[in-house]
Design a protein around this motif. Structure first.
Motif, PDB file in Angstrom:
ATOM      1  N   ARG A  14       0.784  -1.094  -0.089  1.00  9.74           N
ATOM      2  CA  ARG A  14      -0.042  -0.061   0.014  1.00  9.74           C
ATOM      3  C   ARG A  14       0.777   1.167   0.152  1.00  9.74           C
ATOM      4  NH1 ARG A  14      -2.415   2.771   4.410  1.00  9.74           N
ATOM      5  NH2 ARG A  14      -2.109   1.076   5.911  1.00  9.74           N
ATOM      6  N   THR A  15       0.470   2.249  -1.125  1.00 16.38           N
ATOM      7  CA  THR A  15       1.245   3.403  -1.340  1.00 16.38           C
ATOM      8  C   THR A  15       0.274   4.660  -0.795  1.00 16.38           C
ATOM      9  OG1 THR A  15       0.970   3.539  -3.372  1.00 16.38           O
ATOM     10  CG2 THR A  15       2.947   2.545  -2.767  1.00 16.38           C
ATOM     11  N   ARG A  30     -11.311  -2.992  -1.750  1.00 18.64           N
ATOM     12  CA  ARG A  30      -9.904  -3.207  -1.113  1.00 18.64           C
ATOM     13  C   ARG A  30     -10.000  -2.699   0.447  1.00 18.64           C
ATOM     14  NH1 ARG A  30      -7.424  -7.074  -3.798  1.00 18.64           N
ATOM     15  NH2 ARG A  30      -5.559  -6.545  -2.670  1.00 18.64           N
ATOM     16  N   VAL A  31      -9.242  -3.558   1.438  1.00 17.03           N
ATOM     17  CA  VAL A  31      -9.124  -2.979   2.913  1.00 17.03           C
ATOM     18  C   VAL A  31      -7.702  -2.641   2.870  1.00 17.03           C
ATOM     19  CG1 VAL A  31      -9.671  -3.714   5.373  1.00 17.03           C
ATOM     20  CG2 VAL A  31     -11.235  -4.193   3.499  1.00 17.03           C
ATOM     21  N   PRO A  32      -7.429  -1.348   3.505  1.00 21.13           N
ATOM     22  CA  PRO A  32      -6.144  -1.037   3.818  1.00 21.13           C
ATOM     23  C   PRO A  32      -5.807  -1.655   5.310  1.00 21.13           C
ATOM     24  CG  PRO A  32      -7.537   0.739   4.231  1.00 21.13           C
ATOM     25  CD  PRO A  32      -8.482  -0.187   3.716  1.00 21.13           C
ATOM     26  N   GLY A  33      -4.573  -1.851   5.433  1.00 20.05           N
ATOM     27  CA  GLY A  33      -3.936  -2.741   6.572  1.00 20.05           C
ATOM     28  C   GLY A  33      -2.535  -2.731   6.790  1.00 20.05           C
ATOM     29  N   VAL A  34      -2.152  -3.207   7.796  1.00 22.71           N
ATOM     30  CA  VAL A  34      -0.784  -3.370   8.144  1.00 22.71           C
ATOM     31  C   VAL A  34      -0.433  -4.878   8.797  1.00 22.71           C
ATOM     32  CG1 VAL A  34      -1.194  -2.368  10.603  1.00 22.71           C
ATOM     33  CG2 VAL A  34       1.192  -2.334   9.508  1.00 22.71           C
ATOM     34  N   VAL A  35       0.512  -5.329   8.439  1.00 20.65           N
ATOM     35  CA  VAL A  35       1.196  -6.747   9.055  1.00 20.65           C
ATOM     36  C   VAL A  35       2.327  -6.338  10.117  1.00 20.65           C
ATOM     37  CG1 VAL A  35       2.433  -7.235   7.115  1.00 20.65           C
ATOM     38  CG2 VAL A  35       1.807  -8.942   8.991  1.00 20.65           C
ATOM     39  N   TYR A  36       2.609  -6.817  11.172  1.00 15.23           N
ATOM     40  CA  TYR A  36       3.617  -6.603  12.140  1.00 15.23           C
ATOM     41  C   TYR A  36       3.985  -7.655  12.958  1.00 15.23           C
ATOM     42  CZ  TYR A  36      -0.186  -5.556  15.479  1.00 15.23           C
ATOM     43  OH  TYR A  36      -1.291  -5.668  15.964  1.00 15.23           O
ATOM     44  N   GLN A  44       2.721  -1.796   5.091  1.00 22.90           N
ATOM     45  CA  GLN A  44       1.523  -1.318   4.862  1.00 22.90           C
ATOM     46  C   GLN A  44       0.972  -2.163   3.608  1.00 22.90           C
ATOM     47  OE1 GLN A  44       0.135   1.154   6.623  1.00 22.90           O
ATOM     48  NE2 GLN A  44       1.809   1.449   7.889  1.00 22.90           N
ATOM     49  N   LEU A  45      -0.117  -2.597   3.787  1.00 22.77           N
ATOM     50  CA  LEU A  45      -0.811  -3.298   2.706  1.00 22.77           C
ATOM     51  C   LEU A  45      -2.158  -2.957   2.542  1.00 22.77           C
ATOM     52  CD1 LEU A  45      -2.026  -5.738   4.453  1.00 22.77           C
ATOM     53  CD2 LEU A  45       0.068  -6.549   4.566  1.00 22.77           C
ATOM     54  N   HIS A  46      -2.865  -3.737   1.536  1.00 22.05           N
ATOM     55  CA  HIS A  46      -4.176  -3.967   1.226  1.00 22.05           C
ATOM     56  C   HIS A  46      -4.808  -5.169   0.653  1.00 22.05           C
ATOM     57  CE1 HIS A  46      -3.874  -2.970  -3.184  1.00 22.05           C
ATOM     58  NE2 HIS A  46      -3.116  -2.553  -2.917  1.00 22.05           N
ATOM     59  N   VAL A  47      -6.060  -5.550   1.159  1.00 17.92           N
ATOM     60  CA  VAL A  47      -6.543  -6.982   0.669  1.00 17.92           C
ATOM     61  C   VAL A  47      -7.953  -6.791   0.095  1.00 17.92           C
ATOM     62  CG1 VAL A  47      -4.802  -8.252   2.474  1.00 17.92           C
ATOM     63  CG2 VAL A  47      -7.129  -7.414   3.004  1.00 17.92           C
ATOM     64  N   ASP A  48      -8.094  -7.827  -0.429  1.00 18.90           N
ATOM     65  CA  ASP A  48      -9.778  -7.834  -0.939  1.00 18.90           C
ATOM     66  C   ASP A  48     -10.562  -8.072   0.293  1.00 18.90           C
ATOM     67  OD1 ASP A  48     -11.579  -8.285  -3.300  1.00 18.90           O
ATOM     68  OD2 ASP A  48     -11.942  -9.887  -1.858  1.00 18.90           O
ATOM     69  N   GLU A  62      -7.117 -18.293  14.329  1.00 18.90           N
ATOM     70  CA  GLU A  62      -6.509 -19.313  13.607  1.00 18.90           C
ATOM     71  C   GLU A  62      -5.448 -18.611  12.603  1.00 18.90           C
ATOM     72  OE1 GLU A  62      -7.455 -23.479  10.940  1.00 18.90           O
ATOM     73  OE2 GLU A  62      -8.655 -21.697  10.923  1.00 18.90           O
ATOM     74  N   PHE A  63      -4.254 -19.129  12.409  1.00 17.25           N
ATOM     75  CA  PHE A  63      -3.357 -18.311  11.501  1.00 17.25           C
ATOM     76  C   PHE A  63      -3.514 -18.786  10.091  1.00 17.25           C
ATOM     77  CE2 PHE A  63      -0.416 -22.134  12.122  1.00 17.25           C
ATOM     78  CZ  PHE A  63      -0.063 -22.302  10.805  1.00 17.25           C
ATOM     79  N   PHE A  64      -3.144 -18.176   9.175  1.00 22.99           N
ATOM     80  CA  PHE A  64      -3.174 -18.438   7.776  1.00 22.99           C
ATOM     81  C   PHE A  64      -1.683 -17.975   7.111  1.00 22.99           C
ATOM     82  CE2 PHE A  64      -5.090 -14.421   8.919  1.00 22.99           C
ATOM     83  CZ  PHE A  64      -4.869 -13.743   8.141  1.00 22.99           C
ATOM     84  N   GLN A  65      -1.830 -18.195   5.878  1.00 27.59           N
ATOM     85  CA  GLN A  65      -0.884 -17.667   4.938  1.00 27.59           C
ATOM     86  C   GLN A  65      -1.301 -16.180   4.490  1.00 27.59           C
ATOM     87  OE1 GLN A  65       2.021 -19.140   5.454  1.00 27.59           O
ATOM     88  NE2 GLN A  65       1.042 -20.904   6.431  1.00 27.59           N
ATOM     89  N   LEU A  66      -0.430 -15.324   4.798  1.00 25.34           N
ATOM     90  CA  LEU A  66      -0.322 -14.027   4.257  1.00 25.34           C
ATOM     91  C   LEU A  66       0.703 -13.805   3.161  1.00 25.34           C
ATOM     92  CD1 LEU A  66      -1.907 -11.294   4.286  1.00 25.34           C
ATOM     93  CD2 LEU A  66      -0.306 -10.391   5.892  1.00 25.34           C
ATOM     94  N   GLU A  67       0.121 -13.885   1.854  1.00 26.73           N
ATOM     95  CA  GLU A  67       1.131 -13.609   0.602  1.00 26.73           C
ATOM     96  C   GLU A  67       1.300 -12.040   0.436  1.00 26.73           C
ATOM     97  OE1 GLU A  67       1.353 -14.476  -3.987  1.00 26.73           O
ATOM     98  OE2 GLU A  67      -0.021 -15.691  -3.009  1.00 26.73           O
ATOM     99  N   LEU A  68       2.767 -11.666   0.543  1.00 28.30           N
ATOM    100  CA  LEU A  68       3.239 -10.407   0.542  1.00 28.30           C
ATOM    101  C   LEU A  68       3.785 -10.352  -0.950  1.00 28.30           C
ATOM    102  CD1 LEU A  68       4.930 -10.037   3.923  1.00 28.30           C
ATOM    103  CD2 LEU A  68       2.551  -9.487   3.204  1.00 28.30           C
ATOM    104  N   GLU A  69       4.210  -9.001  -1.146  1.00 24.93           N
ATOM    105  CA  GLU A  69       4.815  -8.587  -2.649  1.00 24.93           C
ATOM    106  C   GLU A  69       5.919  -9.654  -2.738  1.00 24.93           C
ATOM    107  OE1 GLU A  69       6.682  -4.595  -4.404  1.00 24.93           O
ATOM    108  OE2 GLU A  69       6.568  -4.760  -2.396  1.00 24.93           O
ATOM    109  N   GLY A  70       5.939  -9.961  -4.012  1.00 24.84           N
ATOM    110  CA  GLY A  70       7.036 -10.803  -4.246  1.00 24.84           C
ATOM    111  C   GLY A  70       6.882 -12.303  -4.183  1.00 24.84           C
ATOM    112  N   GLY A  71       5.613 -12.539  -3.633  1.00 23.01           N
ATOM    113  CA  GLY A  71       5.049 -14.141  -3.584  1.00 23.01           C
ATOM    114  C   GLY A  71       5.758 -14.618  -2.384  1.00 23.01           C
ATOM    115  N   GLU A  72       6.090 -13.902  -1.475  1.00 27.33           N
ATOM    116  CA  GLU A  72       6.720 -14.300  -0.165  1.00 27.33           C
ATOM    117  C   GLU A  72       5.465 -14.471   0.819  1.00 27.33           C
ATOM    118  OE1 GLU A  72       9.030 -12.855   4.103  1.00 27.33           O
ATOM    119  OE2 GLU A  72       8.794 -11.593   2.313  1.00 27.33           O
ATOM    120  N   THR A  73       5.127 -15.695   1.338  1.00 28.40           N
ATOM    121  CA  THR A  73       4.107 -16.002   2.518  1.00 28.40           C
ATOM    122  C   THR A  73       4.444 -16.075   3.825  1.00 28.40           C
ATOM    123  OG1 THR A  73       4.284 -18.341   1.942  1.00 28.40           O
ATOM    124  CG2 THR A  73       2.740 -17.089   0.626  1.00 28.40           C
ATOM    125  N   VAL A  74       3.950 -15.394   4.700  1.00 26.80           N
ATOM    126  CA  VAL A  74       4.219 -15.714   6.042  1.00 26.80           C
ATOM    127  C   VAL A  74       2.850 -15.918   6.899  1.00 26.80           C
ATOM    128  CG1 VAL A  74       5.919 -13.938   5.927  1.00 26.80           C
ATOM    129  CG2 VAL A  74       3.718 -13.234   6.410  1.00 26.80           C
TER     130      VAL A  74
END
Length: 217
Positions: A14-15, A30-36, A44-48, A62-74
């Motif tokens: 998110r810019t 889209r929903v703006p958000g943040v992961v920390y 800073q990011l946004h999701v559907d 429950e945890f899930f996989q959050l896919e970030l820029e470049g295909g990295e999942t955490v």
């Protein structure tokens, strides 16, 4: 107990940080958000919004996989969802380590029809969430409590909860989760009916004027 650890939520960087930019994001679904995280650089990011709500319905614990820029999942958890006028306006994700235990609140789902309910008892549920701790891979999305065998007067405590291996409960074992109680006044009504069914002598009526005159004659 269900699991959604293999669920992936796609995020984009998110810019847009201004009010106008955020409104445009939300208008496009889209929903703006943040992961920390403690050892994770916040992003800073946004999701559907629709995808986010699907993940949220599986259980916030429950945890899930959050896919970030470049295909990295955490692995991540939904830490907070902010809503306004029925719309999700912001979301906070927490990055979790799969090798480090975390403490979360797990929703409790009561299953079955209690035997005592068929006898006139009422199921009382006092707890809707349980605090537990464990590795993210071991944490369930919800905890099922079977109340089928509860009779009138029975209680279900935290000590009876079945948890996955490696998951511990952060709650006194004698904490009451559910019980079958008798409706207020039910016993009193039964006793009154029992007393009314017995033979009781009829009250004597006071003597009328004619009876009094005959008695004085």
């Amino acid at each position: 107990m269900s699991s959604g650890h293999n669920v992936t939520l796609h995020a984009q960087p998110r810019t847009a940080l201004t009010g106008a930019g955020l409104r445009q994001l939300r208008q496009s679904g889209r929903v703006p958000g943040v992961v920390y995280g403690s050892q994770f650089e916040s992003q800073q990011l946004h999701v559907d919004e629709k995808e986010l709500l699907k993940v949220a319905r599986t259980g916030r614990s429950e945890f899930f996989q959050l896919e970030l820029e470049g295909g990295e999942t955490v692995p991540a958890l939904i830490k907070d969802i902010q809503q306004a006028k029925g719309q999700v306006v912001h979301v906070d994700f927490q990055h979790v380590s799969r090798n480090k235990p975390i403490r979360v609140s797990i929703p409790v789902h009561y299953q079955g029809t209690a035997a005592g309910s068929k006898e006139g008892g009422i199921l009382q549920t006092l707890v809707t969430e349980l605090d537990v701790e464990g590795l993210p891979d071991n944490l369930p999305a919800s905890i099922d409590v079977d109340v089928t065998n509860l009779n009138v007067g029975d209680k279900f405590t935290a000590a009876e909860v079945a948890l996955p291996q490696g998951v511990t409960l952060h709650l006194p074992e004698d904490t009451l989760l559910a019980s079958i109680v008798v409706p207020r006044g039910a016993d009193l009504d039964d006793e009154a009916e029992a007393e009314g069914a017995g033979d009781t002598p009829a009250a004597e009526e006071p003597a009328g004027e004619g009876d009094a005159e005959e008695a004085n004659a």
